[in-house]
Design a protein around this motif. Sequence first.
Motif, PDB file in Angstrom:
ATOM      1  N   LYS A 156      -1.068  -5.729  14.955  1.00 35.39           N
ATOM      2  CA  LYS A 156      -1.601  -5.884  13.599  1.00 35.39           C
ATOM      3  C   LYS A 156      -2.974  -6.562  13.608  1.00 35.39           C
ATOM      4  O   LYS A 156      -3.950  -6.064  13.033  1.00 35.39           O
ATOM      5  CB  LYS A 156      -0.616  -6.702  12.761  1.00 35.39           C
ATOM      6  CG  LYS A 156      -1.121  -7.116  11.412  1.00 35.39           C
ATOM      7  CD  LYS A 156      -1.304  -5.931  10.501  1.00 35.39           C
ATOM      8  CE  LYS A 156      -2.012  -6.369   9.231  1.00 35.39           C
ATOM      9  NZ  LYS A 156      -1.957  -5.408   8.181  1.00 35.39           N
ATOM     10  N   GLU A 196       2.618  -4.388   8.533  1.00 32.79           N
ATOM     11  CA  GLU A 196       2.305  -3.307   7.599  1.00 32.79           C
ATOM     12  C   GLU A 196       0.832  -2.931   7.730  1.00 32.79           C
ATOM     13  O   GLU A 196      -0.002  -3.765   8.049  1.00 32.79           O
ATOM     14  CB  GLU A 196       2.690  -3.708   6.175  1.00 32.79           C
ATOM     15  CG  GLU A 196       1.976  -4.932   5.615  1.00 32.79           C
ATOM     16  CD  GLU A 196       0.649  -4.609   5.020  1.00 32.79           C
ATOM     17  OE1 GLU A 196       0.483  -3.458   4.599  1.00 32.79           O
ATOM     18  OE2 GLU A 196      -0.232  -5.483   4.994  1.00 32.79           O
ATOM     19  N   LEU A 242      -0.667  -0.926   5.192  1.00 36.54           N
ATOM     20  CA  LEU A 242      -1.014  -0.331   3.898  1.00 36.54           C
ATOM     21  C   LEU A 242      -2.418  -0.748   3.475  1.00 36.54           C
ATOM     22  O   LEU A 242      -2.807  -1.892   3.660  1.00 36.54           O
ATOM     23  CB  LEU A 242      -0.047  -0.810   2.818  1.00 36.54           C
ATOM     24  CG  LEU A 242       1.447  -0.727   3.111  1.00 36.54           C
ATOM     25  CD1 LEU A 242       2.244  -1.336   1.973  1.00 36.54           C
ATOM     26  CD2 LEU A 242       1.847   0.724   3.326  1.00 36.54           C
ATOM     27  N   GLU A 257      -4.829  -1.273   0.198  1.00 38.42           N
ATOM     28  CA  GLU A 257      -4.769  -1.389  -1.243  1.00 38.42           C
ATOM     29  C   GLU A 257      -5.415  -0.153  -1.861  1.00 38.42           C
ATOM     30  O   GLU A 257      -6.407   0.348  -1.347  1.00 38.42           O
ATOM     31  CB  GLU A 257      -5.514  -2.641  -1.718  1.00 38.42           C
ATOM     32  CG  GLU A 257      -4.743  -3.888  -1.395  1.00 38.42           C
ATOM     33  CD  GLU A 257      -5.327  -5.128  -2.048  1.00 38.42           C
ATOM     34  OE1 GLU A 257      -6.028  -5.009  -3.062  1.00 38.42           O
ATOM     35  OE2 GLU A 257      -5.056  -6.214  -1.525  1.00 38.42           O
TER      36      GLU A 257
END
Length: 440
Positions: free
Chosen positions: A212, A159, A161, A163
């Motif tokens: 990642k 992921e 994303l 915050e």
Amino acid sequence: MNIAIIGSGYVGLVTGVCLAHIGHRVICVDNDPEKIKKLKKGIPTIYEPGLEALMHKCMKRRQLFFTGSIKEATKKATVIFIAVGTPSKKSGEADLTYVENVARAVAINMESYKLIVEKSTVPAATGKRIEHTVQLNLPKKYQGGKGRRLEFDVASNPEFLREGAAIEDFMHPDRIVIGVESKRAENILREIYKPLKTTMIVTNINSAELIKHASNSFLATKISFINSIAQICDRVGGDVLKVAEGMGYDKRIGRSFLNAGIGFGGSCFPKDVDAFIRLSEQSGYPFNLLKEVRNVNCEQREYFLKLIEDKLWIVKDKTIGVLGLSFKPNTDDMRNAPSVDIIKALQQEGAKIQAHDPQAMGQAKKIFSGVHFCQDAYGAAKGAHCLLILTEWDDFRHLKFTKIKQLMRQPLIFDGRNLYHDSHLEQYGFEYYGIGRIKV
Ligand code: UGA
């Protein structure tokens, strides 16, 4: 698609809610009964803009459920995302205990085909280990030999994303990365993400895991690079804001992640940089560039402290107002926030700290002792010998500076996030110090 998300922390909860929102039936699992109790009532356990409303909508449509039982979730779902924590060991290496526990618990409860997807950030080759663990822990009757074979796949789907912008990032991703070893796994993941129109990178599991770590490490490198430039600016009389702007117009460089300041924090960059350094070392390659990225990041906080000590002179018994505590704006997350090291160092020197943060004061109260928490920025400024900006919340952009100046004992501002333009504050009569913006 019936999906289970194991681990309802930041990544798990946001992913679960968003997958439910795009039409899947999602069951989120956590081993903390208190958390599950709250989530079942529709109360998010983290602060993330827009999350609560979306959660209510999905729960009402009966597309989002919560449970404490991995057994129940494994039974109900075909696709199981692992989104548990991967904290750092003392050596910096990622501790994969929780990932292993989940893989085992899922395997024990498997009765039909499952696609097990790593969502947590893990070092390369973790997928292979998950596969091995699941194979070893399948119910005896399914372990091959004379028994029936139970098919399953493992995949990686990191992921990206951020915050504070997680829902927007989920709905409009720059790319989706999937690491798969079978067509079946690829097709399922393609189906899950079909509603999101974006580029899909399909590769093997090891490469997806590397994407990642490499992405987070590269972004951290950009930050440390611009922080080093800021150091030079302060020494030779440049303005890092202009330097970053000038560099950023080059499309090959880009302006984002070139904000100099007190360095990166949070639950991802520091941990992922450490883990990637360890992984590289273990693979036989010393990633010295990344080690230096980490060093520069630590030095930025010390540099800021030195600046305060230099301009404030005596720190002992001074009242220091602090604006911003969270590791970045739009979150209440205090993990590895630069504010923690900075405030603790100043307290050790005998300063009295009075602080305000729009969201993180609840979390901050668990970390600090002796800090006076204020209702607003003006409370933090009242009677202060200087004011520090440690998080660039929008709320702090447009304060009433005439009032702030009246409230403060000395008109001295140290801006650790370069939130203000110096000329803007100097016109109110403040002495202003940013990072990389000292005029020689
Ligand atoms: C980061 C990545 O940006 C996400 O893509 C990734 O999914 C996530 O880690 C993760 O691995 O889970 P996040 O930690 O939420 O997201 O925050 P960022 O917005 O990336 O900021 C990280 C830190 O860098 C913050 O402390 C921020 O203040 C600092 N930063 C960021 C700078 O000092 N300068 C910049 O120019 C940008």
